[in-house]
Design an enzyme around this catalytic site. Sequence first.
Site, PDB file in Angstrom:
ATOM      1  CD  GLU A 117      -2.336  -1.471   0.184  1.00 34.32           C
ATOM      2  OE1 GLU A 117      -2.797  -1.324  -1.005  1.00 34.32           O
ATOM      3  OE2 GLU A 117      -3.544  -2.346   0.143  1.00 34.32           O
ATOM      4  CG  HIS A 120      -0.508   0.686  -4.190  1.00 38.66           C
ATOM      5  ND1 HIS A 120      -1.374  -0.848  -3.880  1.00 38.66           N
ATOM      6  CD2 HIS A 120       1.238  -0.730  -4.955  1.00 38.66           C
ATOM      7  CE1 HIS A 120      -0.839  -1.262  -4.537  1.00 38.66           C
ATOM      8  NE2 HIS A 120       0.291  -1.993  -5.030  1.00 38.66           N
ATOM      9  CE1 TYR A 126       9.561   8.599 -10.735  1.00 37.14           C
ATOM     10  CE2 TYR A 126       7.550   6.575 -11.536  1.00 37.14           C
ATOM     11  CZ  TYR A 126       8.957   7.451 -11.934  1.00 37.14           C
ATOM     12  OH  TYR A 126      10.105   7.477 -13.038  1.00 37.14           O
ATOM     13  CD  GLU A 190      -7.455  -4.049  -0.498  1.00 34.90           C
ATOM     14  OE1 GLU A 190      -7.609  -5.121   0.261  1.00 34.90           O
ATOM     15  OE2 GLU A 190      -6.369  -3.654  -0.350  1.00 34.90           O
ATOM     16  CD  GLU A 224      -4.889  -2.323  -4.160  1.00 36.00           C
ATOM     17  OE1 GLU A 224      -5.168  -3.206  -3.132  1.00 36.00           O
ATOM     18  OE2 GLU A 224      -4.159  -1.775  -3.467  1.00 36.00           O
ATOM     19  CG  HIS A 227      -3.620  -6.417  -1.629  1.00 33.71           C
ATOM     20  ND1 HIS A 227      -3.847  -5.539  -1.854  1.00 33.71           N
ATOM     21  CD2 HIS A 227      -2.761  -6.626  -1.470  1.00 33.71           C
ATOM     22  CE1 HIS A 227      -2.470  -4.457  -2.034  1.00 33.71           C
ATOM     23  NE2 HIS A 227      -1.840  -5.384  -1.867  1.00 33.71           N
TER      24      HIS A 227
END
Length: 343
Positions: A117, A120, A126, A190, A224, A227
């Site tokens: 996470e 991410h 970025y 999610e 994800e 997850h």
Amino acid sequence: MPITSKTRVNINDRRMINGTDADVIQLYPIKHKFAWNAYNAGNANHWLPNEIGMQRDIEQWKSKYVLSEDERLALKIVLGFFTTADSIAANNIVLATYKHLTSPEARLYLLRQAYEEAIHTHAYQYIVESLGLDEGEIFNMYRERSEIYNKAEFILSINEGIFNPQFSTGTLENDQKFLENMVVFSVIMEGIFFYSAFAVMFGFQRQNKMVGSSEQIQYIMRDESQHLNFGINVINTIKEEQPELWTPEFQEKMIALIKKGVTLEYTFAQNVFPVGIFGMNAQNFKNYIEYIADRRLTSIGLPLQYHSKNPFLWMSEAVDLNKEKNFFETRVLEYKTGGTLNW
Ligand code: FE
């Protein structure tokens, strides 16, 4: 917490929630193998945002001729949602889920997931920095745009209870509360709330636009989906270990929450794409979100609610990432050209 017993840990005493204290500090015997597998898959898929070249995206963003105004707005709203979503996810893992899961192997995976996470959130930072976007605009969007605020608020308001330091599992009511948190966090947050934003980013990719940003999102989607699988496995394990929690009333409540999530996600998608771009329009998004929601419902043993067909067939290819696709080919290429890798 004192160590409660001097005898060896019995695998049959291991529980996803409500295990004994001493169980939590020793990995073996591993009972919930899916968690160990998820941990290994996460390690195998390790990546970092600055391994991906952003030069073409920067040129395309600067150019007046590549992106329409609607596309620019869509990219910004998607980033505005994502920046908040992964921080909510990290908090949920570290401040709530970790404390209450008593399976050491599940905790091991949560440590990996929490780091992902963070990666991410780093990826969004970025992209924002590379494109020279206004950080204040992107990172405050969840406060300033209602369609993002409403999604974040929905998750936070339901999960609030288990963040309370006084909260603990061990009663029917609290165990259901925890399970509800898992459904809201994994299945809705999610499993549904990320997916129209993912679809938008693959819309860009399919037009050969913003390919660096979309590649970052593709790595994020791969993480994800892991997850989500983990969350679904946790939910199904708790159901198996404590079937008394999964009452008809509780199931009705979960279905209603998922339906509310679908409505919020559809409202979000309509606002991201008010006119429809990349051949994706509001009706497509509605059907796509419903299709995804049906898949999530089935994955935890709840009945289909929508019976919608997937209008974005190309998304299945991008979403079902276990098949690895060409990730490593692009990644190797980016390694050679990535400006930050001259160590
Ligand atoms: Fe996540």
